[in-house]
Design an enzyme around this catalytic site. Structure first.
Site, PDB file in Angstrom:
ATOM      1  N   LYS A   4      33.421 -12.755 -13.566  1.00  0.00           N
ATOM      2  CA  LYS A   4      32.645 -12.345 -12.397  1.00  0.00           C
ATOM      3  C   LYS A   4      32.931 -13.216 -11.178  1.00  0.00           C
ATOM      4  O   LYS A   4      33.465 -14.312 -11.284  1.00  0.00           O
ATOM      5  CB  LYS A   4      31.145 -12.320 -12.730  1.00  0.00           C
ATOM      6  CG  LYS A   4      30.774 -11.078 -13.531  1.00  0.00           C
ATOM      7  CD  LYS A   4      29.303 -10.955 -13.780  1.00  0.00           C
ATOM      8  CE  LYS A   4      29.040  -9.704 -14.638  1.00  0.00           C
ATOM      9  NZ  LYS A   4      27.644  -9.635 -15.098  1.00  0.00           N
ATOM     10  N   ARG A  58      28.642 -11.313 -23.365  1.00  0.00           N
ATOM     11  CA  ARG A  58      29.389 -10.101 -22.992  1.00  0.00           C
ATOM     12  C   ARG A  58      30.678 -10.536 -22.303  1.00  0.00           C
ATOM     13  O   ARG A  58      30.617 -11.142 -21.237  1.00  0.00           O
ATOM     14  CB  ARG A  58      28.532  -9.224 -22.073  1.00  0.00           C
ATOM     15  CG  ARG A  58      29.172  -7.905 -21.715  1.00  0.00           C
ATOM     16  CD  ARG A  58      28.248  -7.074 -20.842  1.00  0.00           C
ATOM     17  NE  ARG A  58      28.837  -5.794 -20.505  1.00  0.00           N
ATOM     18  CZ  ARG A  58      29.700  -5.625 -19.502  1.00  0.00           C
ATOM     19  NH1 ARG A  58      30.049  -6.630 -18.748  1.00  0.00           N
ATOM     20  NH2 ARG A  58      30.209  -4.428 -19.258  1.00  0.00           N
TER      21      ARG A  58
HETATM   22  C1  8Y4 Z   1      35.415  -8.568 -13.200  1.00  0.00           C
HETATM   23  C2  8Y4 Z   1      35.102  -7.850 -14.310  1.00  0.00           C
HETATM   24  C3  8Y4 Z   1      34.447  -8.797 -12.249  1.00  0.00           C
HETATM   25  C4  8Y4 Z   1      33.838  -7.329 -14.478  1.00  0.00           C
HETATM   26  C5  8Y4 Z   1      33.189  -8.273 -12.419  1.00  0.00           C
HETATM   27  C6  8Y4 Z   1      32.875  -7.535 -13.545  1.00  0.00           C
HETATM   28  C7  8Y4 Z   1      26.630  -7.042 -17.388  1.00  0.00           C
HETATM   29  C8  8Y4 Z   1      26.399  -5.839 -18.068  1.00  0.00           C
HETATM   30  C9  8Y4 Z   1      27.974  -5.557 -16.604  1.00  0.00           C
HETATM   31  C10 8Y4 Z   1      25.836  -8.177 -17.709  1.00  0.00           C
HETATM   32  C11 8Y4 Z   1      24.734  -6.784 -19.331  1.00  0.00           C
HETATM   33  C12 8Y4 Z   1      30.937  -6.655 -14.740  1.00  0.00           C
HETATM   34  C13 8Y4 Z   1      27.332  -3.520 -17.960  1.00  0.00           C
HETATM   35  C14 8Y4 Z   1      29.679  -5.958 -14.433  1.00  0.00           C
HETATM   36  N1  8Y4 Z   1      27.627  -6.855 -16.483  1.00  0.00           N
HETATM   37  N2  8Y4 Z   1      25.466  -5.706 -19.036  1.00  0.00           N
HETATM   38  N3  8Y4 Z   1      27.241  -4.924 -17.558  1.00  0.00           N
HETATM   39  N4  8Y4 Z   1      24.905  -7.994 -18.700  1.00  0.00           N
HETATM   40  N5  8Y4 Z   1      23.796  -6.705 -20.281  1.00  0.00           N
HETATM   41  N6  8Y4 Z   1      31.611  -7.012 -13.629  1.00  0.00           N
HETATM   42  O1  8Y4 Z   1      25.925  -9.265 -17.137  1.00  0.00           O
HETATM   43  O2  8Y4 Z   1      31.319  -6.857 -15.851  1.00  0.00           O
HETATM   44  S1  8Y4 Z   1      29.187  -4.748 -15.661  1.00  0.00           S
END
Ligand code: 8Y4
Length: 285
Positions: free
Chosen positions: A226, A265
């Site tokens: 992130k 996650r």
């Molecule tokens: C690069 C890759 C940069 C991915 C940002 C991202 C969470 C979640 C997401 C979390 C729970 C993400 C569905 C966002 N984040 N579910 N989901 N907790 N429970 N961004 O932190 O991965 S999606």
């Protein structure tokens, strides 16, 4: 600590690894070409999940809605078309635990029928009928905090006291779940790193993980790749492995020292698994 997930049981006496498996067009580098007809590439999904399981994933988290900052909403049918065929093929082929990343009650319902064992809802069951459907399904639910909606959440995150406000939100949603008949031991809490939060907010919440863990519910921690890691290490998204794994280890330490339990996650399963093996071997709680 054990978490009952439908027909399966997840051991949380050590951090569990939830691997991210997106079935959204924008999560693939071809910009959606493979998904131009909105159908899921089953061969690719199977191969990806198999690799994740072999690398040590305890849970596969399947999502059909992009919740990245700025992402547009998707229709229910679009979400169903992405998630359900993928879940059917995966549960027919692997004995793993599958979680469905959705806020849509119709998707929760059909996903459970197609083999999902856990509901991961970034909107904490706030959509109409979500509480009712989740309660009937009798699966664990992850309640995540988000300020605003994905499309606008990073525009102007604002809190008086981010830790108190996130804790209060999670407490209120937890009470709503219990009123709706969801068992307390089926509730997981997640501060929602990056969801309507500045770096400062994210770091305050990270420091407060022991406090959140003291509530006795398993904590889901999603920091992998992130932007908070990008901001700290000045890296692009494909260069955040070391930062992500380091934060995972620190989160494990904070949460387990406080007597809590955790699901991580992550995108990088192999590396996170190795880090957790080292953590487990050397931990002196
Ligand atoms: C690069 C890759 C940069 C991915 C940002 C991202 C969470 C979640 C997401 C979390 C729970 C993400 C569905 C966002 N984040 N579910 N989901 N907790 N429970 N961004 O932190 O991965 S999606």
């Amino acid at each position: 600590m054990q978490l009952k997930c439908g027909t399966k049981t997840l051991d949380l006496s050590n951090p569990a690894i939830m691997a991210v498996l997106n079935v959204t067009p924008d999560s693939f580098s071809d910009g959606g070409q493979v998904f131009a007809n909105q159908a899921v590439d089953k061969t690719k999904v199977l191969a990806t999940a198999e690799a994740m399981i072999n690398q040590g994933a305890d849970i596969i988290d399947l999502g059909g809605e992009s919740t990245r900052p700025g992402a547009e909403p998707v229709s229910v049918q679009q979400e169903l078309d992405r998630v359900i065929p993928a879940l059917e093929i995966l549960s027919a082929n692997f004995d793993s635990i599958f979680s469905v990343d959705t806020s849509t009650p119709e998707v929760m319902q059909q996903a459970a029928q197609s083999g999902a064992h856990l509901i991961n809802d970034v909107r904490a069951l706030q959509r109409p009928k979500a509480l009712e459907v989740a309660s009937r399904l009798d699966l664990p639910v992850c309640l995540m905090h988000m300020q605003n909606q994905p499309k606008t959440m990073q525009h102007q995150p604002d809190y008086q006291d981010v830790v108190a406000e996130v804790a209060e939100f999670l407490q209120q949603r937890k009470l709503q779940c219990i009123s709706a008949g969801i068992k307390s031991e089926q509730i997981l809490l997640d501060p929602g790193f990056g969801f309507g939060k500045t770096l400062e907010h994210n770091l305050a919440l990270f420091a407060a993980l022991p406090k959140l863990a003291a509530q006795k519910h398993p904590i889901v921690v999603g920091v992998s790749r992130k932007s908070m890691i990008g901001q700290i290490t000045n890296t692009e998204v494909n260069d955040r492995l070391v930062g992500s794994v380091t934060m995972a280890v620190l989160a494990a330490q904070k949460i387990y020292r406080a007597g809590g339990s955790m699901i991580l996650r992550v995108h990088d399963v192999k590396e996170t698994k190795q880090a957790m093996q080292i953590w487990q071997a050397t931990k002196q709680l």
